[in-house]
Write a protein that holds these residues in place. Structure first.
Motif, PDB file in Angstrom:
ATOM      1  N   SER A 135      31.577  -5.562 104.931  1.00 60.52           N
ATOM      2  CA  SER A 135      32.521  -5.521 103.817  1.00 60.52           C
ATOM      3  C   SER A 135      31.802  -5.194 102.515  1.00 60.52           C
ATOM      4  CB  SER A 135      33.236  -6.865 103.714  1.00 60.52           C
ATOM      5  OG  SER A 135      34.150  -6.843 102.647  1.00 60.52           O
ATOM      6  N   ARG A 136      30.630  -5.843 102.296  1.00 58.89           N
ATOM      7  CA  ARG A 136      29.838  -5.545 101.074  1.00 58.89           C
ATOM      8  C   ARG A 136      29.391  -4.093 101.065  1.00 58.89           C
ATOM      9  NH1 ARG A 136      28.127 -10.874 101.674  1.00 58.89           N
ATOM     10  NH2 ARG A 136      26.357 -10.324 102.995  1.00 58.89           N
ATOM     11  N   LEU A 137      28.968  -3.565 102.219  1.00 58.66           N
ATOM     12  CA  LEU A 137      28.524  -2.163 102.293  1.00 58.66           C
ATOM     13  C   LEU A 137      29.663  -1.208 101.929  1.00 58.66           C
ATOM     14  CD1 LEU A 137      26.363  -2.114 105.545  1.00 58.66           C
ATOM     15  CD2 LEU A 137      25.570  -1.695 103.213  1.00 58.66           C
ATOM     16  N   ILE A 138      30.816  -1.454 102.501  1.00 55.66           N
ATOM     17  CA  ILE A 138      31.973  -0.584 102.222  1.00 55.66           C
ATOM     18  C   ILE A 138      32.320  -0.646 100.741  1.00 55.66           C
ATOM     19  CG2 ILE A 138      34.456  -0.251 102.632  1.00 55.66           C
ATOM     20  CD1 ILE A 138      32.782   0.728 104.949  1.00 55.66           C
ATOM     21  N   ARG A 139      32.352  -1.844 100.153  1.00 50.21           N
ATOM     22  CA  ARG A 139      32.668  -1.971  98.721  1.00 50.21           C
ATOM     23  C   ARG A 139      31.620  -1.278  97.862  1.00 50.21           C
ATOM     24  NH1 ARG A 139      32.984  -7.614  98.778  1.00 50.21           N
ATOM     25  NH2 ARG A 139      34.590  -8.068 100.273  1.00 50.21           N
ATOM     26  N   GLU A 140      30.384  -1.401  98.235  1.00 52.56           N
ATOM     27  CA  GLU A 140      29.304  -0.766  97.467  1.00 52.56           C
ATOM     28  C   GLU A 140      29.428   0.757  97.511  1.00 52.56           C
ATOM     29  OE1 GLU A 140      24.559  -0.341  98.034  1.00 52.56           O
ATOM     30  OE2 GLU A 140      25.371  -2.371  98.261  1.00 52.56           O
ATOM     31  N   VAL A 148      38.400   3.304  96.249  1.00 52.42           N
ATOM     32  CA  VAL A 148      38.683   1.947  96.699  1.00 52.42           C
ATOM     33  C   VAL A 148      38.227   1.854  98.152  1.00 52.42           C
ATOM     34  CG1 VAL A 148      40.599   1.549  95.097  1.00 52.42           C
ATOM     35  CG2 VAL A 148      41.057   2.502  97.348  1.00 52.42           C
ATOM     36  N   PRO A 149      37.925   0.670  98.639  1.00 55.34           N
ATOM     37  CA  PRO A 149      37.425   0.534 100.013  1.00 55.34           C
ATOM     38  C   PRO A 149      38.324   1.191 101.068  1.00 55.34           C
ATOM     39  CG  PRO A 149      37.088  -1.511  98.834  1.00 55.34           C
ATOM     40  CD  PRO A 149      37.880  -0.613  97.924  1.00 55.34           C
ATOM     41  N   ALA A 150      39.624   1.101 100.902  1.00 56.05           N
ATOM     42  CA  ALA A 150      40.527   1.709 101.885  1.00 56.05           C
ATOM     43  C   ALA A 150      40.334   3.225 101.970  1.00 56.05           C
ATOM     44  CB  ALA A 150      41.972   1.384 101.536  1.00 56.05           C
ATOM     45  N   GLN A 151      40.016   3.871 100.858  1.00 54.53           N
ATOM     46  CA  GLN A 151      39.790   5.319 100.875  1.00 54.53           C
ATOM     47  C   GLN A 151      38.510   5.659 101.639  1.00 54.53           C
ATOM     48  OE1 GLN A 151      40.051   5.629  96.563  1.00 54.53           O
ATOM     49  NE2 GLN A 151      41.827   7.022  96.787  1.00 54.53           N
ATOM     50  N   VAL A 152      37.481   4.839 101.477  1.00 54.89           N
ATOM     51  CA  VAL A 152      36.239   5.064 102.226  1.00 54.89           C
ATOM     52  C   VAL A 152      36.499   4.901 103.719  1.00 54.89           C
ATOM     53  CG1 VAL A 152      33.887   4.206 102.644  1.00 54.89           C
ATOM     54  CG2 VAL A 152      34.753   4.385 100.309  1.00 54.89           C
ATOM     55  N   LEU A 153      37.230   3.858 104.076  1.00 52.41           N
ATOM     56  CA  LEU A 153      37.546   3.637 105.492  1.00 52.41           C
ATOM     57  C   LEU A 153      38.385   4.787 106.055  1.00 52.41           C
ATOM     58  CD1 LEU A 153      38.255  -0.175 105.401  1.00 52.41           C
ATOM     59  CD2 LEU A 153      36.306   0.966 106.457  1.00 52.41           C
ATOM     60  N   ALA A 154      39.311   5.322 105.262  1.00 50.81           N
ATOM     61  CA  ALA A 154      40.127   6.459 105.706  1.00 50.81           C
ATOM     62  C   ALA A 154      39.242   7.683 105.943  1.00 50.81           C
ATOM     63  CB  ALA A 154      41.210   6.770 104.684  1.00 50.81           C
ATOM     64  N   GLN A 155      38.268   7.910 105.055  1.00 55.13           N
ATOM     65  CA  GLN A 155      37.359   9.043 105.231  1.00 55.13           C
ATOM     66  C   GLN A 155      36.470   8.852 106.461  1.00 55.13           C
ATOM     67  OE1 GLN A 155      35.299  10.279 101.631  1.00 55.13           O
ATOM     68  NE2 GLN A 155      37.190  10.066 100.417  1.00 55.13           N
ATOM     69  N   LEU A 156      36.061   7.607 106.706  1.00 58.01           N
ATOM     70  CA  LEU A 156      35.302   7.308 107.933  1.00 58.01           C
ATOM     71  C   LEU A 156      36.145   7.651 109.164  1.00 58.01           C
ATOM     72  CD1 LEU A 156      33.602   3.876 107.164  1.00 58.01           C
ATOM     73  CD2 LEU A 156      32.437   5.899 108.051  1.00 58.01           C
ATOM     74  N   ALA A 157      37.386   7.206 109.154  1.00 54.40           N
ATOM     75  CA  ALA A 157      38.273   7.435 110.294  1.00 54.40           C
ATOM     76  C   ALA A 157      38.530   8.928 110.523  1.00 54.40           C
ATOM     77  CB  ALA A 157      39.594   6.708 110.083  1.00 54.40           C
ATOM     78  N   GLU A 158      38.624   9.702 109.454  1.00 56.74           N
ATOM     79  CA  GLU A 158      38.866  11.146 109.590  1.00 56.74           C
ATOM     80  C   GLU A 158      37.693  11.860 110.244  1.00 56.74           C
ATOM     81  OE1 GLU A 158      39.698  12.335 105.593  1.00 56.74           O
ATOM     82  OE2 GLU A 158      41.773  11.620 105.678  1.00 56.74           O
ATOM     83  N   ARG A 159      36.512  11.272 110.165  1.00 56.89           N
ATOM     84  CA  ARG A 159      35.297  11.923 110.679  1.00 56.89           C
ATOM     85  C   ARG A 159      34.844  11.374 112.035  1.00 56.89           C
ATOM     86  NH1 ARG A 159      35.500  12.204 105.320  1.00 56.89           N
ATOM     87  NH2 ARG A 159      34.603  13.979 104.233  1.00 56.89           N
ATOM     88  N   VAL A 160      35.622  10.507 112.628  1.00 51.35           N
ATOM     89  CA  VAL A 160      35.249   9.919 113.914  1.00 51.35           C
ATOM     90  C   VAL A 160      35.120  11.003 114.966  1.00 51.35           C
ATOM     91  CG1 VAL A 160      36.135   8.500 115.810  1.00 51.35           C
ATOM     92  CG2 VAL A 160      36.207   7.629 113.487  1.00 51.35           C
ATOM     93  N   VAL A 161      34.052  10.887 115.760  1.00 49.95           N
ATOM     94  CA  VAL A 161      33.828  11.800 116.867  1.00 49.95           C
ATOM     95  C   VAL A 161      33.747  10.943 118.132  1.00 49.95           C
ATOM     96  CG1 VAL A 161      32.226  13.462 117.882  1.00 49.95           C
ATOM     97  CG2 VAL A 161      32.549  13.394 115.403  1.00 49.95           C
ATOM     98  N   PHE A 173      27.859  11.363 106.158  1.00 48.89           N
ATOM     99  CA  PHE A 173      28.627  12.072 105.141  1.00 48.89           C
ATOM    100  C   PHE A 173      28.576  11.262 103.865  1.00 48.89           C
ATOM    101  CE2 PHE A 173      31.733   9.003 106.434  1.00 48.89           C
ATOM    102  CZ  PHE A 173      32.558   8.795 105.355  1.00 48.89           C
ATOM    103  N   THR A 174      28.937  11.922 102.768  1.00 44.19           N
ATOM    104  CA  THR A 174      29.020  11.254 101.471  1.00 44.19           C
ATOM    105  C   THR A 174      30.491  11.157 101.083  1.00 44.19           C
ATOM    106  OG1 THR A 174      26.905  12.203 100.838  1.00 44.19           O
ATOM    107  CG2 THR A 174      28.286  11.334  99.058  1.00 44.19           C
ATOM    108  N   PRO A 175      31.016   9.935 100.926  1.00 39.36           N
ATOM    109  CA  PRO A 175      32.434   9.795 100.531  1.00 39.36           C
ATOM    110  C   PRO A 175      32.683  10.469  99.183  1.00 39.36           C
ATOM    111  CG  PRO A 175      31.538   7.695 101.245  1.00 39.36           C
ATOM    112  CD  PRO A 175      30.380   8.647 101.128  1.00 39.36           C
ATOM    113  N   SER A 176      33.830  11.088  99.080  1.00 34.74           N
ATOM    114  CA  SER A 176      34.180  11.775  97.827  1.00 34.74           C
ATOM    115  C   SER A 176      35.664  11.643  97.562  1.00 34.74           C
ATOM    116  CB  SER A 176      33.798  13.255  97.927  1.00 34.74           C
ATOM    117  OG  SER A 176      34.510  13.861  98.984  1.00 34.74           O
TER     118      SER A 176
END
Length: 177
Positions: A135-140, A148-161, A173-176
Motif C-alpha cells: 500500500s505504501r509503495l502504491i501511494r508513493e 491517485v492510487p486507484a489510477q496507478v492500480l488501473a495502469q498496472l491492470a492494463e499492462r498485465v500479461v 513501466f512508469t505510471p503517467s
C-alpha cells in the motif's frame, strides 16, 4: 413516445393529403362520432379490442384527431384550397419537423444509452485491500506521478500479461497521467 396530439397530427396530415373540402368535412364528422363513441365506451368500461390499446389514450387520440381535422378544414376554407396539400400547411409542416427532430433525438439518446450500458457491462469494479508495505509503495508511486492510487492500480491492470503457463506479470513501466 408520441402524445395523442402528435399521433393525431401525423395521421391527419397523411390521410388528408389530396382530400377536397367535402371529404375533410366527412373526416371531421367521423372524428366527432368516434370521439363520442370512445368517450361513451370509456365511461361504461366497454371493450376497446378493436385496437388493443389503452382506452383513455384511444379517447384522447380521437379527441385530438377531431381538433386537427377541424384545423385542416378551417385552413382550407381560409386559404381557398380545393384540396389539402401537406407541404403548403406551414403549421402542420412545422409540427411534423418538430416530431421528427424529437424522434431522432430520442433514438440517438437510446443508442447512446445502449452503448454506455454495453461499455459498463465490460467494466470491472473492484475494491482492493493491500497490506501496509504494498500500500505504501502504491501511494508513493502515485504521489510521484501526480496520480491517485486507484489510477496507478488501473495502469498496472492494463499492462498485465498472462503467460502460457498461467503466470501473471507486469512489464516495467512508469505510471503517467
Amino acid at each position: 413516445m408520441w402524445s395523442a396530439q402528435d399521433v393525431a397530427q401525423h395521421q391527419v396530415r397523411r390521410q388528408a393529403n389530396g382530400l377536397d373540402m367535402a371529404a375533410v368535412a366527412e373526416k371531421v364528422a367521423e372524428a366527432a362520432a368516434r370521439e363520442r363513441k370512445t368517450a361513451e365506451q370509456l365511461r361504461r368500461g366497454g371493450s376497446f379490442s378493436e385496437f388493443q390499446t389503452d382506452p383513455e389514450r384511444l379517447a384522447a387520440i380521437w379527441a385530438a384527431k377531431q381538433v386537427e381535422w377541424r384545423r385542416v378544414r378551417d385552413l382550407m376554407s381560409q386559404a381557398g384550397w380545393g384540396v389539402y396539400e401537406p407541404e403548403r400547411d406551414t403549421e402542420g409542416s412545422t409540427w411534423a419537423r418538430e416530431r421528427e427532430e424529437r424522434c431522432e433525438g430520442a433514438l440517438a439518446a437510446r443508442v447512446a444509452f445502449e452503448s454506455r450500458r454495453r461499455e459498463k457491462a465490460d467494466e470491472v469494479r473492484a475494491e482492493l485491500w493491500l497490506s501496509a508495505a504494498p500500500s505504501r509503495l502504491i501511494r508513493e508511486v502515485a504521489d510521484r506521478a501526480g496520480l491517485v492510487p486507484a489510477q496507478v492500480l488501473a495502469q498496472l491492470a492494463e499492462r498485465v500479461v498472462v503467460g502460457e503457463d498461467g503466470t501473471v506479470s507486469v512489464p516495467p513501466f512508469t505510471p503517467s497521467r
